[in-house]
Motif scaffolding. Structure first.
Motif, mmCIF file in Angstrom:
data_model
loop_
_atom_site.group_PDB
_atom_site.id
_atom_site.type_symbol
_atom_site.label_atom_id
_atom_site.label_comp_id
_atom_site.label_asym_id
_atom_site.label_seq_id
_atom_site.Cartn_x
_atom_site.Cartn_y
_atom_site.Cartn_z
ATOM 1 N N SER A 58 -10.939 78.581 96.665
ATOM 2 C CA SER A 58 -11.170 78.146 97.641
ATOM 3 C C SER A 58 -10.542 76.874 98.334
ATOM 4 O O SER A 58 -10.112 76.514 99.635
ATOM 5 N N HIS A 59 -10.598 75.820 96.995
ATOM 6 C CA HIS A 59 -9.886 74.448 98.282
ATOM 7 C C HIS A 59 -9.848 73.416 97.240
ATOM 8 O O HIS A 59 -10.136 73.850 95.503
ATOM 9 N N GLU A 60 -9.306 72.479 96.551
ATOM 10 C CA GLU A 60 -8.758 71.834 95.703
ATOM 11 C C GLU A 60 -10.415 70.324 95.765
ATOM 12 O O GLU A 60 -9.920 70.212 93.920
ATOM 13 N N HIS A 61 -10.985 70.470 95.398
ATOM 14 C CA HIS A 61 -12.137 69.802 94.844
ATOM 15 C C HIS A 61 -12.181 69.649 93.304
ATOM 16 O O HIS A 61 -12.254 71.425 93.270
ATOM 17 N N TYR A 62 -12.258 68.685 93.126
ATOM 18 C CA TYR A 62 -12.989 69.338 91.447
ATOM 19 C C TYR A 62 -13.158 70.197 91.184
ATOM 20 O O TYR A 62 -13.687 71.154 90.054
ATOM 21 N N ASP A 63 -14.953 70.517 91.322
ATOM 22 C CA ASP A 63 -15.809 71.016 91.248
ATOM 23 C C ASP A 63 -15.503 72.690 91.954
ATOM 24 O O ASP A 63 -16.758 73.400 91.598
ATOM 25 N N HIS A 64 -14.533 72.730 92.753
ATOM 26 C CA HIS A 64 -14.291 74.441 92.841
ATOM 27 C C HIS A 64 -13.144 74.677 92.437
ATOM 28 O O HIS A 64 -12.304 76.196 92.707
ATOM 29 N N CYS A 65 -12.236 73.400 91.077
ATOM 30 C CA CYS A 65 -10.436 73.877 91.203
ATOM 31 C C CYS A 65 -10.381 73.173 89.718
ATOM 32 O O CYS A 65 -9.633 72.622 89.486
ATOM 33 N N ASP A 66 -11.532 73.507 88.648
ATOM 34 C CA ASP A 66 -11.402 73.221 87.304
ATOM 35 C C ASP A 66 -10.233 73.002 87.011
ATOM 36 O O ASP A 66 -10.545 74.474 85.839
ATOM 37 N N LEU A 67 -8.596 73.810 87.447
ATOM 38 C CA LEU A 67 -7.609 74.080 86.762
ATOM 39 C C LEU A 67 -7.922 73.640 84.967
ATOM 40 O O LEU A 67 -7.064 74.435 83.959
ATOM 41 N N ALA A 68 -7.899 72.485 84.951
ATOM 42 C CA ALA A 68 -7.685 71.798 83.949
ATOM 43 C C ALA A 68 -8.132 71.864 82.153
ATOM 44 O O ALA A 68 -7.674 72.235 81.328
ATOM 45 N N ALA A 69 -9.162 72.870 82.985
ATOM 46 C CA ALA A 69 -10.037 73.290 82.147
ATOM 47 C C ALA A 69 -9.575 74.924 81.239
ATOM 48 O O ALA A 69 -9.958 74.739 80.133
ATOM 49 N N LEU A 70 -9.392 75.455 82.451
ATOM 50 C CA LEU A 70 -8.858 76.626 81.964
ATOM 51 C C LEU A 70 -7.799 76.950 80.948
ATOM 52 O O LEU A 70 -7.233 77.038 79.563
ATOM 53 N N GLY A 123 -15.022 69.494 104.157
ATOM 54 C CA GLY A 123 -13.856 67.710 103.742
ATOM 55 C C GLY A 123 -12.249 68.220 104.271
ATOM 56 O O GLY A 123 -12.215 67.090 104.035
ATOM 57 N N VAL A 124 -11.715 68.790 102.700
ATOM 58 C CA VAL A 124 -10.016 69.581 103.384
ATOM 59 C C VAL A 124 -10.123 70.412 103.302
ATOM 60 O O VAL A 124 -11.075 71.353 103.770
ATOM 61 N N HIS A 125 -8.832 71.168 103.338
ATOM 62 C CA HIS A 125 -8.677 72.337 103.974
ATOM 63 C C HIS A 125 -8.983 72.922 103.049
ATOM 64 O O HIS A 125 -9.290 72.655 101.620
ATOM 65 N N GLU A 126 -9.720 74.129 103.787
ATOM 66 C CA GLU A 126 -10.317 75.556 102.460
ATOM 67 C C GLU A 126 -10.324 76.846 103.282
ATOM 68 O O GLU A 126 -10.083 76.792 104.425
ATOM 69 N N VAL A 127 -10.598 77.944 102.322
ATOM 70 C CA VAL A 127 -10.187 79.319 103.010
ATOM 71 C C VAL A 127 -11.184 79.617 102.125
ATOM 72 O O VAL A 127 -11.850 79.273 101.314
ATOM 73 N N THR A 128 -12.164 81.403 102.655
ATOM 74 C CA THR A 128 -13.349 81.728 102.190
ATOM 75 C C THR A 128 -11.892 83.034 101.725
ATOM 76 O O THR A 128 -10.958 82.992 102.001
ATOM 77 N N PHE A 129 -12.645 83.627 101.098
ATOM 78 C CA PHE A 129 -12.190 85.112 100.946
ATOM 79 C C PHE A 129 -12.981 86.385 100.794
ATOM 80 O O PHE A 129 -14.225 86.259 101.112
ATOM 81 N N VAL A 130 -12.013 87.626 101.551
ATOM 82 C CA VAL A 130 -12.744 89.254 100.828
ATOM 83 C C VAL A 130 -12.603 89.744 100.363
ATOM 84 O O VAL A 130 -10.636 89.996 99.768
ATOM 85 N N GLY A 142 -17.017 79.974 99.499
ATOM 86 C CA GLY A 142 -16.680 78.665 98.609
ATOM 87 C C GLY A 142 -17.800 77.634 98.940
ATOM 88 O O GLY A 142 -18.688 78.126 98.331
ATOM 89 N N ASP A 143 -17.378 76.924 99.747
ATOM 90 C CA ASP A 143 -18.673 75.540 100.435
ATOM 91 C C ASP A 143 -18.080 75.341 101.916
ATOM 92 O O ASP A 143 -18.835 73.990 101.868
ATOM 93 N N SER A 144 -17.687 76.164 102.640
ATOM 94 C CA SER A 144 -17.449 76.063 103.689
ATOM 95 C C SER A 144 -19.054 76.053 104.695
ATOM 96 O O SER A 144 -19.868 75.876 103.823
ATOM 97 N N LEU A 145 -18.193 75.065 105.923
ATOM 98 C CA LEU A 145 -19.455 74.844 107.149
ATOM 99 C C LEU A 145 -19.572 76.676 107.420
ATOM 100 O O LEU A 145 -18.691 77.508 107.168
ATOM 101 N N ARG A 146 -20.080 76.986 108.242
ATOM 102 C CA ARG A 146 -20.031 78.196 109.377
ATOM 103 C C ARG A 146 -19.250 78.258 110.445
ATOM 104 O O ARG A 146 -19.357 77.033 111.620
ATOM 105 N N VAL A 147 -18.203 78.585 110.016
ATOM 106 C CA VAL A 147 -17.417 78.570 111.271
ATOM 107 C C VAL A 147 -17.360 80.309 112.367
ATOM 108 O O VAL A 147 -17.916 81.225 111.593
ATOM 109 N N PRO A 148 -17.117 80.308 113.401
ATOM 110 C CA PRO A 148 -17.189 81.391 114.309
ATOM 111 C C PRO A 148 -16.416 82.645 113.660
ATOM 112 O O PRO A 148 -16.900 83.664 113.867
ATOM 113 N N GLU A 149 -15.511 82.472 113.229
ATOM 114 C CA GLU A 149 -14.666 82.968 112.887
ATOM 115 C C GLU A 149 -14.973 84.219 111.790
ATOM 116 O O GLU A 149 -15.014 85.360 111.965
#
Length: 251
Positions: A58-70, A123-130, A142-149
């Protein structure tokens, strides 16, 4: 007969979603640092995941994008990695070879799997997913705020089988307690609109360590507040508080 749909919470927002044999990993996080603690047992190592058909981030924060571990675990870097452009830049640096950049309302397919980016705000650019396959629909918050869309998701995609939402209302102390994640009440309100067959909260056990919790972040680590709020707003929706490593089958 409906295709089977199962979700296993590995930890935090890292989920393994399985739809009719397809396996999707969300927001990978397998390690910790001095100010990032999962706050709960991590149910799998990056090396023991087995084959995965797609990774969504969803976004680049380490606790959501731990690509190094993969990468360190020998993960197949030909696996499609799906996320916004900010995530794609990190994925390229880590050596991923099939990177799908999608922003709000854009979609990509991996065989029978379709992943659509939906709006988010953090806090940074984020998307959620269907996430959809074989007639099944999962919303991943993800860890988004609630947005009206996000209230338009059922009208756009049809009935939601599973909703996975953050609930800790994370605030950043160094930004005048700016809230960057939906809280239990907000998540319950969105759950009522999505009207899923099953709802699973996540992103609540995380903490920043004893010092970090006093100086950097403030959050609600009790998912029962979300469960209680959903029971009040939409009592027909089944909410499961899931221990890490426990597969949950969605009817």
């Amino acid at each position: 007969m409906r295709s089977p749909l199962t979700v296993t919470r590995i930890g935090h927002a890292c989920q393994l979603i399985e739809i009719g044999g397809l396996r999707v990993l969300t927001d990978p996080w397998f390690t910790q640092t001095a100010t990032y603690y999962p706050g709960e047992p991590v149910a799998s190592t990056a090396g023991s995941l087995g084959p995965v058909d797609a990774v969504v981030v969803s976004h680049e924060h380490y606790d959501h994008c731990d690509l190094a571990a993969l990468v360190t675990a020998g993960f197949d870097l030909d696996t499609p990695l799906i996320g916004p452009g900010t995530v794609a830049n990190i994925a390229r640096d880590k050596g991923f070879r099939d990177i799908r950049v999608i922003e709000s309302w854009a979609a990509t397919s991996v065989g029978d799997l379709t992943v659509t980016a939906t709006p988010g705000r953090h806090g940074v650019h984020e998307v959620t997913f269907v996430i959809q396959a074989f007639g099944r629909t999962v919303f991943f918050g993800g860890d988004s705020l609630r947005v009206p869309e996000l209230d338009t998701v059922p009208a756009r995609f049809g009935p939601v089988d599973l909703a996975i939402l953050p609930t800790n209302g994370l605030c950043v102390r160094t930004m005048n307690l700016r809230q960057v994640v939906m809280d239990a009440e907000e998540a319950a309100g969105l759950t009522a609109v999505l009207n899923p067959t099953l709802a699973v909260p996540h992103h609540y056990a995380f903490h920043s360590g004893r010092l970090g919790d006093r100086m950097i972040t403030r959050s609600d680590r009790d998912p029962r507040r979300y469960q209680d709020a959903v029971a009040r707003l939409a009592p027909d929706i089944d909410v499961r508080l899931v221990l890490t490593g426990t597969p949950v089958t969605v009817p």
